[in-house]
Enzyme design. Structure first.
Site: not given
Length: 225
Positions: A52-55
């Site tokens: 999912g979101c790499f952050w």
């Protein structure tokens, strides 16, 4: 288009974006210790995770002892399409991913897997994670070598049999087609933008769960780069 992509169109959105009233943070689930432990040698190894979101995935790995580097980027497609807005179309084959460089004498690959599934990514969500929908947000493991592949295959099989989550395990093992670092403003995003609405609502709880669930692996400092 996922909520995260809408929020990230410009860093000027920091004060303007709001989470939907019906949204709820993702739930941390303590995955079992791996029955098959990694036997990597040396003091430097590399692994790639799509979740999912790499952050948020970057933030989780950046707080682990033994991790020397966590870099946000793209895997699964070509170099020519490894740009944020292009990947956001969901048609490039890329997934938002994190490349982790770690010391296997401090933290093993199987321990990274356990942390990843406990607080980073839900292995039962197909082509999405949390508020973000599309194949670019799929969960996948990209083993770099036979040993990682052996451990990853065994762990996914173990998770399927453990029934820790109510749904089936859909995380894939994918071949290494190259990792392409994301744009500079994505790197260390959680550390640089702790008050971003997405970070506060979706990713800060993941880091908090890491600290609570894995105190022996936790380190307070954020490993940059």
């Amino acid at each position: 288009m996922g909520l995260k992509r809408a929020l990230a169109g410009s860093l000027l959105l920091l004060a303007a974006c709001q989470q939907p009233a019906s949204a709820a943070p993702e739930r941390a689930v303590l995955a079992p210790s791996a029955a098959v432990e990694s036997r990597e040698s040396g003091t430097r190894s590399t692994a790639i995770f799509s979740g999912g979101c790499f952050w948020g995935i970057e933030a989780v790995f950046s707080h682990l002892k033994g991790v020397r580097s966590a870099v946000s980027g793209y895997q699964g497609g070509s170099r020519a399409t490894a740009q944020y807005e292009t990947v956001g179309s969901g048609r490039t084959g890329h997934a938002e991913s994190v490349r982790v460089i770690y010391d296997p004498s401090v933290i093993r690959y199987d321990q990274l897997l356990r942390v990843f599934f406990s607080v980073g990514a839900d292995p039962t969500q197909l082509d999405r994670q949390g508020p973000d929908v599309g194949s670019q947000y799929r969960s996948a493991l990209v083993p770099l070598g036979a040993e990682q592949n052996r451990v990853a295959e065994a762990y996914l099989k173990q998770l399927g049999a453990a029934h820790v989550w109510p749904g089936a395990i859909v995380t894939r093992i994918e071949p290494d087609k190259g990792f392409f670092p994301a744009e500079d403003y994505h790197q260390d995003f959680a550390a640089n933008n702790p008050d971003h609405p997405y970070i506060r609502f979706w990713d800060a709880p993941k880091v908090a769960a890491l600290k609570r669930m894995f105190p022996g692996l936790w380190k307070p400092a954020f490993t940059r780069g």
